[in-house]
Every structure is written in C-alpha cells, then in structure tokens.
Design a protein around this motif. Structure first.
Motif, PDB file in Angstrom:
ATOM      1  N   VAL A   1       0.941  -1.123  -0.036  1.00 23.34           N
ATOM      2  CA  VAL A   1       0.004  -0.156   0.018  1.00 23.34           C
ATOM      3  C   VAL A   1       0.933   1.160   0.184  1.00 23.34           C
ATOM      4  O   VAL A   1       1.201   1.743   1.027  1.00 23.34           O
ATOM      5  N   PRO A   2       1.448   1.923  -1.209  1.00 20.44           N
ATOM      6  CA  PRO A   2       2.201   2.685  -1.259  1.00 20.44           C
ATOM      7  C   PRO A   2       1.930   4.215  -0.550  1.00 20.44           C
ATOM      8  O   PRO A   2       2.691   5.034  -0.356  1.00 20.44           O
ATOM      9  N   GLY A   3       0.645   4.227  -0.633  1.00 23.36           N
ATOM     10  CA  GLY A   3       0.007   5.614  -0.304  1.00 23.36           C
ATOM     11  C   GLY A   3       0.145   5.988   1.383  1.00 23.36           C
ATOM     12  O   GLY A   3      -0.067   7.007   1.604  1.00 23.36           O
ATOM     13  N   THR A   4       0.671   4.957   2.053  1.00 20.04           N
ATOM     14  CA  THR A   4       0.867   5.166   3.320  1.00 20.04           C
ATOM     15  C   THR A   4       1.695   6.255   3.776  1.00 20.04           C
ATOM     16  O   THR A   4       1.584   7.353   4.697  1.00 20.04           O
ATOM     17  N   ALA A   5       2.728   6.282   3.231  1.00 17.41           N
ATOM     18  CA  ALA A   5       3.731   7.321   3.260  1.00 17.41           C
ATOM     19  C   ALA A   5       3.311   8.804   3.009  1.00 17.41           C
ATOM     20  O   ALA A   5       3.486   9.843   3.561  1.00 17.41           O
ATOM     21  N   ARG A   6       2.609   8.863   1.815  1.00 16.24           N
ATOM     22  CA  ARG A   6       1.975  10.158   1.353  1.00 16.24           C
ATOM     23  C   ARG A   6       0.837  10.677   2.430  1.00 16.24           C
ATOM     24  O   ARG A   6       0.712  11.939   2.991  1.00 16.24           O
ATOM     25  N   LEU A   7       0.240   9.750   2.856  1.00 17.28           N
ATOM     26  CA  LEU A   7      -1.037  10.078   3.880  1.00 17.28           C
ATOM     27  C   LEU A   7      -0.227  10.474   5.269  1.00 17.28           C
ATOM     28  O   LEU A   7      -0.938  11.359   5.762  1.00 17.28           O
ATOM     29  N   MET A   8       0.653   9.752   5.651  1.00 16.42           N
ATOM     30  CA  MET A   8       1.338  10.196   6.790  1.00 16.42           C
ATOM     31  C   MET A   8       1.696  11.643   6.907  1.00 16.42           C
ATOM     32  O   MET A   8       1.719  12.236   7.832  1.00 16.42           O
ATOM     33  N   GLY A   9       2.257  12.187   5.621  1.00 14.02           N
ATOM     34  CA  GLY A   9       2.733  13.398   5.493  1.00 14.02           C
ATOM     35  C   GLY A   9       1.521  14.673   5.799  1.00 14.02           C
ATOM     36  O   GLY A   9       1.757  15.707   5.917  1.00 14.02           O
ATOM     37  N   LEU A  10       0.297  14.084   5.529  1.00 11.96           N
ATOM     38  CA  LEU A  10      -0.668  14.890   5.505  1.00 11.96           C
ATOM     39  C   LEU A  10      -1.469  14.836   7.068  1.00 11.96           C
ATOM     40  O   LEU A  10      -2.476  15.606   6.971  1.00 11.96           O
ATOM     41  N   MET A  11      -1.082  14.221   7.951  1.00 12.69           N
ATOM     42  CA  MET A  11      -1.652  14.006   9.154  1.00 12.69           C
ATOM     43  C   MET A  11      -1.890  15.132  10.073  1.00 12.69           C
ATOM     44  O   MET A  11      -2.808  15.549  10.581  1.00 12.69           O
ATOM     45  N   ASP A  12      -0.870  16.143   9.932  1.00 19.68           N
ATOM     46  CA  ASP A  12      -0.880  17.483  10.694  1.00 19.68           C
ATOM     47  C   ASP A  12      -1.659  18.642   9.834  1.00 19.68           C
ATOM     48  O   ASP A  12      -1.748  19.699  10.397  1.00 19.68           O
ATOM     49  N   GLU A  13      -1.937  18.413   8.526  1.00 19.61           N
ATOM     50  CA  GLU A  13      -2.549  19.246   7.848  1.00 19.61           C
ATOM     51  C   GLU A  13      -3.933  19.645   8.265  1.00 19.61           C
ATOM     52  O   GLU A  13      -4.527  18.523   8.719  1.00 19.61           O
ATOM     53  N   ILE A  14      -4.505  20.683   7.973  1.00 20.96           N
ATOM     54  CA  ILE A  14      -5.966  21.110   8.389  1.00 20.96           C
ATOM     55  C   ILE A  14      -6.645  20.608   7.095  1.00 20.96           C
ATOM     56  O   ILE A  14      -6.707  21.402   6.166  1.00 20.96           O
ATOM     57  N   ILE A  15      -7.544  19.665   7.327  1.00 18.78           N
ATOM     58  CA  ILE A  15      -8.141  19.101   6.189  1.00 18.78           C
ATOM     59  C   ILE A  15      -9.738  18.732   6.671  1.00 18.78           C
ATOM     60  O   ILE A  15      -9.770  18.293   7.954  1.00 18.78           O
ATOM     61  N   ASP A  16     -10.515  18.938   5.784  1.00 16.72           N
ATOM     62  CA  ASP A  16     -11.931  18.744   6.162  1.00 16.72           C
ATOM     63  C   ASP A  16     -12.190  17.019   6.598  1.00 16.72           C
ATOM     64  O   ASP A  16     -11.374  16.314   5.893  1.00 16.72           O
TER      65      ASP A  16
END
Length: 328
Positions: free
Chosen positions: A151-166
């Motif tokens: 599941v290669p998207g795990t690294a990209r998703l972890m980089g967005l954990m602290d972003e303010i997203i709906d």
C-alpha cells in the motif's frame, strides 16, 4: 414480433386495475443497492446458550486432560521413556492448541476493528467530525503500517496527518491513497472467481460438481478479500465474515436466482438462444460476482466515499459479453 414501447398515465383504468404491471430490471435493482451502507445491526444475545456451550466445552477439556494424564501414567508404568515421550507430545499439542486459539482471537479482533472503522467512518461523515476523521486515518495507517510496500500511499498520507483538512476530504484522501489499490486487487479477484465458476459450471458433467465448486470458490474468494483488506480470519472469524456477507447480500436484495433473472439480465429471449449449460454458467458466475461484492463491502474498512462503488458490470461484464457473443 416484439411489442412497440407504449406510455401509460397513472390514472389510466388499465393501470389502476392491475392489468399493467411495472417491474424493475433485476440488474438495475441490484446495482442500485450496491452502494447502500448496511449496518451490521445489534447482535442478539442468547446467554443460556453461551453458558451451556461454555460449560460443555469445559467438561470436554477436563475429560480430555484426564484421559491424557492417565495415558501418560500408564505409559510411564510400562516404560519410563514412553511416559516422557507422551509428556513431550502432550506439551507440544497444548502449545499448538494455544497458538490456534490465539490466532482465532487475533483474527476476530482484526475483523471487529475493521467493522468498527467502517461504522465510525459513516458516523464521522454524518456529523463532519474532524477529530474523529483524523483518528480513523491514524487507525488505518496502523492497520496497513506493516504493508507499506503493498500500500504505497501510506507514506503520502502520513505526511498529511498534521494538515488542516475537512473530515470528508481527509477520509477521501485516505480512501484514494490506501484503499484504491486494494479495491483494484479485490475487483480482479472477484472477476477471476466469477469467470472460473462460469467456466467450470459450463463444462462440468454433474450438478454436484457445480455445487461443490461454487461453494469452494465462494470460500476462497471470501478469504482472499479478507486478506486483501487486512483481515486474517481463522475458522470462527471466517464464519463470522460469511454470516455478515450473506446478511449484506440479503439486505441489498442480491439473492435472486432463476431462469427469469438470467433472461432479464442478458436480454429478453437471449437466454433461450444459448445452450442451457452456458446459461447456467453465466448465472452462477453472476451470483458469484454478486457475493464477492457483498464480501467486499463487509471486508472494506471504509464505506465508499469518493471512489465509485463497484457494480456487477465492473466484475462480470466479460460474462455478459461472452453470452451475447454466443447467442449471435
């Protein structure tokens, strides 16, 4: 000679008297129900049945332990080395039994975690809970953390954990990065199982062979889908998943079998122009695909948010094309 299309008014006496019956196409009804989020529902508890089974299991374990103990003592009386061999074998069997029990508990725990994530995601989407969405994504990352290569998207998703997203966008990103590749694997597995069932049913000489292979293919498909989405079902976990899949299938109205379904799915008169075995094979393949979609819905840790919900045509379109080509 085919009948020409006609229009009717709702206040037409023919409609009111029941001489005109308006029915939905079965495939349209099935596909319309595919996107429905089906809750698992409250579990009915039967405490006395549970107490009875627990007590009976305890008695059986005690009886088995006593029989093993007597066997070891008797062997030791005959020859001490036989007693030691029996004791070592008993210890190995006990360790293997505990390992099997542990695997069952781990499998059921992972299934409950996936089920909880799916239900929590539905609640989060309903109330737009940002903290809840972040917690769900964190749980998804922990679930697939050991499968970063698959599941290669795990690294990209972890980089967005602290972003303010709906909340909606956060879960949609998690769905795209984590589950979209798994969805593609699951759809390929369902399509492959449907084609195998269709082929075996079309060429097998006995009905018992058809039934046996359909059951075998359904069991293998359910285990495959569970592994794709991170589940590790043992025996009891598999039975729990199978029950949930059949419940989903019943709620969405997917259990519809018979020659009428085949004729309406393939087109009026088409089933009559193909061989009976080919028609039976296509029907069994379609039902296998429908079961696979129900299994996918109960194995997937998130409901479909932005990704398109897979339909019968996505996983069994080749079966319909094959049947249409054979009928021409």
């Amino acid at each position: 000679m085919s009948r020409q299309p006609r229009a009717f008014r709702l206040d037409d006496p023919g409609v009111a008297s029941g001489s005109v019956v308006v029915t939905d196409e079965p495939l349209d009804a099935i596909e319309a129900a595919d996107g429905v989020i089906v809750p698992m529902g409250p579990k009915r508890r039967a405490p006395w049945v549970g107490i009875f089974l627990t007590a009976l299991s305890g008695l059986l374990v005690l009886g088995l332990g006593l029989a093993v103990e007597r066997l070891i003592v008797d062997l030791y009386a005959v020859a001490p080395w036989l007693g030691w061999v029996a004791l070592v074998l008993a210890v190995v069997a006990a360790a293997a039994f505990l390992a099997i029990i542990g695997r069952e508990f781990v499998g059921i725990w992972r299934e409950k975690k996936i089920e909880h994530l799916r239900e929590a995601a539905a609640d989060v989407l309903a109330v737009k809970d940002h903290k809840g969405a972040k917690a769900i994504v964190s749980d998804l990352l922990s679930l697939y953390g050991s499968r970063a290569s698959a599941v290669p998207g795990t690294a990209r998703l972890m980089g967005l954990m602290d972003e303010i997203i709906d909340a909606d966008d956060r879960l949609a990103i998690a769905e795209r990065e984590l589950l979209a590749p798994l969805d593609a694997q699951a759809k390929r597995a369902i399509a492959g199982a449907a084609k195998q069932v269709s082929l075996v049913t079309a060429v097998s000489p006995r009905a018992i062979v058809d039934v046996a292979f359909v059951v075998f293919a359904a069991v293998r498909l359910l285990r495959t889908l569970a592994r794709i989405y991170g589940g590790r079902p043992g025996l009891f976990g598999f039975l729990r998943l199978a029950k949930a899949a059949f419940n989903h299938l019943a709620v969405t109205g997917g259990v519809a079998v018979g020659d009428s379904l085949l004729q309406q799915v393939l087109g009026l008169g088409l089933a009559a122009r193909i061989s009976a075995k080919l028609g039976e094979g296509v029907l069994n393949g379609l039902m296998t695909a429908r079961f696979g979609l129900a299994a996918l819905a109960v194995c997937r840790p998130l409901p479909f948010i932005r990704e398109e919900t897979p339909k019968i045509g996505d996983v069994a379109g080749e079966l319909l094309s094959r049947a249409e080509a054979a009928a021409e």
